[in-house]
Design a protein around this motif. Structure first.
Motif, PDB file in Angstrom:
ATOM      1  N   GLU A  35       0.833  -1.208   0.000  1.00  0.00           N
ATOM      2  CA  GLU A  35       0.000   0.000   0.000  1.00  0.00           C
ATOM      3  C   GLU A  35       0.866   1.255   0.000  1.00  0.00           C
ATOM      4  N   ALA A  36       1.956   1.252   0.763  1.00  0.00           N
ATOM      5  CA  ALA A  36       2.864   2.401   0.804  1.00  0.00           C
ATOM      6  C   ALA A  36       3.494   2.639  -0.567  1.00  0.00           C
ATOM      7  N   GLN A  37       3.901   1.576  -1.231  1.00  0.00           N
ATOM      8  CA  GLN A  37       4.495   1.725  -2.557  1.00  0.00           C
ATOM      9  C   GLN A  37       3.462   2.237  -3.562  1.00  0.00           C
ATOM     10  N   ARG A  38       2.230   1.779  -3.447  1.00  0.00           N
ATOM     11  CA  ARG A  38       1.163   2.256  -4.335  1.00  0.00           C
ATOM     12  C   ARG A  38       0.914   3.747  -4.115  1.00  0.00           C
ATOM     13  N   THR A  48      18.194  -3.223   8.312  1.00  0.00           N
ATOM     14  CA  THR A  48      18.686  -1.940   8.794  1.00  0.00           C
ATOM     15  C   THR A  48      17.639  -0.866   8.529  1.00  0.00           C
ATOM     16  N   VAL A  49      17.217  -0.215   9.596  1.00  0.00           N
ATOM     17  CA  VAL A  49      16.217   0.839   9.496  1.00  0.00           C
ATOM     18  C   VAL A  49      16.738   2.099  10.192  1.00  0.00           C
ATOM     19  N   PRO A  50      16.247   3.261   9.843  1.00  0.00           N
ATOM     20  CA  PRO A  50      15.246   3.513   8.830  1.00  0.00           C
ATOM     21  C   PRO A  50      15.820   3.409   7.427  1.00  0.00           C
ATOM     22  N   THR A  51      15.044   2.819   6.563  1.00  0.00           N
ATOM     23  CA  THR A  51      15.368   2.778   5.145  1.00  0.00           C
ATOM     24  C   THR A  51      14.282   3.583   4.439  1.00  0.00           C
ATOM     25  N   VAL A  52      14.704   4.628   3.757  1.00  0.00           N
ATOM     26  CA  VAL A  52      13.773   5.525   3.078  1.00  0.00           C
ATOM     27  C   VAL A  52      13.872   5.272   1.579  1.00  0.00           C
ATOM     28  N   VAL A  53      12.735   5.020   0.957  1.00  0.00           N
ATOM     29  CA  VAL A  53      12.699   4.778  -0.484  1.00  0.00           C
ATOM     30  C   VAL A  53      12.111   6.015  -1.159  1.00  0.00           C
ATOM     31  N   VAL A  54      12.928   6.616  -2.031  1.00  0.00           N
ATOM     32  CA  VAL A  54      12.513   7.793  -2.788  1.00  0.00           C
ATOM     33  C   VAL A  54      12.642   7.455  -4.271  1.00  0.00           C
TER      34      VAL A  54
END
Length: 145
Positions: free
Chosen positions: A58-61, A118-124
């Motif tokens: 849902e986040a990727q959408r 490993t977090v936080p991993t932020v996808v932009v």
């Protein structure tokens, strides 16, 4: 879900034991202060103050639709907490995925970090960034708006 509550529960238990020891030695004021500190630490590390999470798919959408970054995080992570605090109110605009609650999110983080969670991993824009500077994340968020 229970894993997220282990640290807060341990903090409250330790604070209670220390406070009880101080009460038995008849120092009620410091006992109350110790208990208050441990309860506050437990509250900060609890899922209650965590951002509202959604599933990875849902986040990727949503990210594809509005261009906002996706943040993969987990409760109790001090770097995730630092990111959330330093972003302030703009943290609400990000799409947050709790990897302890969402296996697809954990798999996405492992794929981006050579098998490590490993977090936080932020996808932009489809590119993962591990533990980025909060100012950089804020800049990416302003670009998407």
């Amino acid at each position: 879900m229970m894993r997220a509550w282990i640290l807060p529960i341990l903090l409250v238990l330790c604070g209670s034991v220390l406070a009880a020891g101080l009460i038995f030695s008849e120092t009620v004021g410091p006992a109350a202060a110790v208990l208050l500190v441990f309860v506050l630490l437990a509250a900060v590390n609890s899922p209650l103050l965590s951002p509202r999470s959604i599933g990875a798919l849902e986040a990727q959408r949503r990210s594809a639709a509005d261009g906002r970054p996706v943040v993969f995080w987990r409760p109790g992570c001090k770097y995730c907490f630092r990111l959330r605090v330093r972003l302030g109110r703009s943290a609400r605009q990000l799409h947050w995925v709790d990897i302890w609650r969402d296996p697809a999110g954990a798999a996405a983080v492992r794929a981006a970090n050579n098998g490590n969670e490993t977090v936080p991993t932020v996808v932009v824009a489809g590119q993962p960034h591990t533990n980025p500077d909060p100012a950089w994340v804020r800049k990416q968020l302003s670009r998407s708006a």
